[in-house]
Design a protein around this motif. Structure first.
Motif, PDB file in Angstrom:
ATOM      1  N   MET A   1       0.846  -1.190   0.000  1.00  0.00           N
ATOM      2  CA  MET A   1       0.000   0.000   0.000  1.00  0.00           C
ATOM      3  C   MET A   1       0.879   1.237   0.000  1.00  0.00           C
ATOM      4  O   MET A   1       1.039   1.883  -0.996  1.00  0.00           O
ATOM      5  N   LYS A  48     -12.967  -7.607  -9.601  1.00  0.00           N
ATOM      6  CA  LYS A  48     -11.874  -7.824  -8.644  1.00  0.00           C
ATOM      7  C   LYS A  48     -10.842  -8.795  -9.207  1.00  0.00           C
ATOM      8  O   LYS A  48      -9.646  -8.664  -8.929  1.00  0.00           O
ATOM      9  N   CYS A  51      -8.352  -7.023 -11.198  1.00  0.00           N
ATOM     10  CA  CYS A  51      -7.429  -6.288 -10.326  1.00  0.00           C
ATOM     11  C   CYS A  51      -6.430  -7.194  -9.607  1.00  0.00           C
ATOM     12  O   CYS A  51      -5.379  -6.720  -9.159  1.00  0.00           O
ATOM     13  N   ARG A  57      -2.008  -2.047  -8.404  1.00  0.00           N
ATOM     14  CA  ARG A  57      -3.201  -2.160  -7.559  1.00  0.00           C
ATOM     15  C   ARG A  57      -3.148  -1.236  -6.338  1.00  0.00           C
ATOM     16  O   ARG A  57      -4.129  -0.591  -5.998  1.00  0.00           O
ATOM     17  N   SER A  58      -2.006  -1.160  -5.695  1.00  0.00           N
ATOM     18  CA  SER A  58      -1.885  -0.316  -4.501  1.00  0.00           C
ATOM     19  C   SER A  58      -2.037   1.164  -4.834  1.00  0.00           C
ATOM     20  O   SER A  58      -2.700   1.899  -4.109  1.00  0.00           O
ATOM     21  N   LEU A  61      -5.654   1.781  -5.498  1.00  0.00           N
ATOM     22  CA  LEU A  61      -6.409   1.823  -4.241  1.00  0.00           C
ATOM     23  C   LEU A  61      -6.212   3.157  -3.536  1.00  0.00           C
ATOM     24  O   LEU A  61      -7.176   3.785  -3.081  1.00  0.00           O
ATOM     25  N   GLU A  62      -4.975   3.617  -3.444  1.00  0.00           N
ATOM     26  CA  GLU A  62      -4.703   4.889  -2.772  1.00  0.00           C
ATOM     27  C   GLU A  62      -5.390   6.047  -3.493  1.00  0.00           C
ATOM     28  O   GLU A  62      -5.925   6.956  -2.855  1.00  0.00           O
ATOM     29  N   TRP A  73     -11.980  -0.279  -7.466  1.00  0.00           N
ATOM     30  CA  TRP A  73     -10.656   0.323  -7.660  1.00  0.00           C
ATOM     31  C   TRP A  73      -9.704  -0.416  -6.723  1.00  0.00           C
ATOM     32  O   TRP A  73     -10.026  -0.618  -5.551  1.00  0.00           O
ATOM     33  N   GLY A  74      -8.556  -0.810  -7.213  1.00  0.00           N
ATOM     34  CA  GLY A  74      -7.589  -1.487  -6.351  1.00  0.00           C
ATOM     35  C   GLY A  74      -8.159  -2.745  -5.723  1.00  0.00           C
ATOM     36  O   GLY A  74      -7.824  -3.092  -4.597  1.00  0.00           O
ATOM     37  N   THR A  76     -11.070  -3.286  -4.565  1.00  0.00           N
ATOM     38  CA  THR A  76     -11.979  -3.032  -3.441  1.00  0.00           C
ATOM     39  C   THR A  76     -13.236  -2.336  -3.942  1.00  0.00           C
ATOM     40  O   THR A  76     -13.207  -1.621  -4.941  1.00  0.00           O
ATOM     41  N   ARG A  81     -13.623   0.468   0.722  1.00  0.00           N
ATOM     42  CA  ARG A  81     -12.720   1.620   0.875  1.00  0.00           C
ATOM     43  C   ARG A  81     -13.199   2.559   1.966  1.00  0.00           C
ATOM     44  O   ARG A  81     -12.389   3.147   2.689  1.00  0.00           O
TER      45      ARG A  81
END
Length: 119
Positions: A1, A48, A51, A57-58, A61-62, A73-74, A76, A81
Motif C-alpha cells: 500500500m 476484482k 485487479c 493495484r496499490s 487503491l490509494e 478500484w484497487g 476493493t 474503501r
C-alpha cells in the motif's frame, strides 16, 4: 500500500497506463445496482479478478481512497474503501494520542529529574 504509493506516485496518474484494466470501460467496474443480487456479486467478482494481479493495484487503491471514487478500484468496492478510510482515521487518531501521551510522560520525567525527584 504505502510503498507502492511512494514508488508509483498515485498523484502522477501515469500508473494508470500500467493497470490491468487499461482500455476496459467503466461498465466493468462501476455498477448502478446496489441490491446485492447474485448478478451484481458476479460482476464485482469479475472486476476484482481483473485487479487481482495488477502491478499498480496499490496506487489505484490509494487514488480511489484519496479521491473517493465509486466502483471497483484497487480490488476493493466503494464500501470496502469507506471502511479502510475509517480504520486509517482511527489508527491515525490513536497514533497521535499515543504520541501526545509519550510527550506528556517525557515532560513529566524531565520535570521530575530537574527537581531531583527522578530515579
Amino acid at each position: 500500500m504505502g510503498a507502492d504509493r511512494r514508488a508509483v506516485g498515485w498523484r502522477d496518474h501515469r500508473w494508470r497506463r500500467r493497470a490491468a484494466c487499461a482500455g476496459l470501460g467503466a461498465e466493468h467496474f462501476v455498477f448502478d445496482d446496489a441490491s446485492g443480487s447474485p448478478a451484481l456479486m458476479e460482476a464485482v467478482a469479475r472486476a476484482k479478478a481483473i485487479c487481482a494481479d495488477c502491478p499498480v493495484r496499490s496506487a489505484c487503491l490509494e487514488f480511489a481512497i484519496a479521491t473517493r471514487q465509486e466502483g471497483i478500484w484497487g480490488a476493493t468496492t466503494t464500501v470496502e474503501r469507506r471502511v479502510l478510510r475509517r480504520r486509517r482515521r482511527r489508527q491515525q487518531a490513536e497514533s497521535v494520542a499515543r504520541a501526545e501521551l509519550d510527550v506528556g510522560v517525557d515532560q513529566a520525567r524531565g520535570s521530575a529529574t530537574r527537581s531531583g525527584a527522578g530515579p
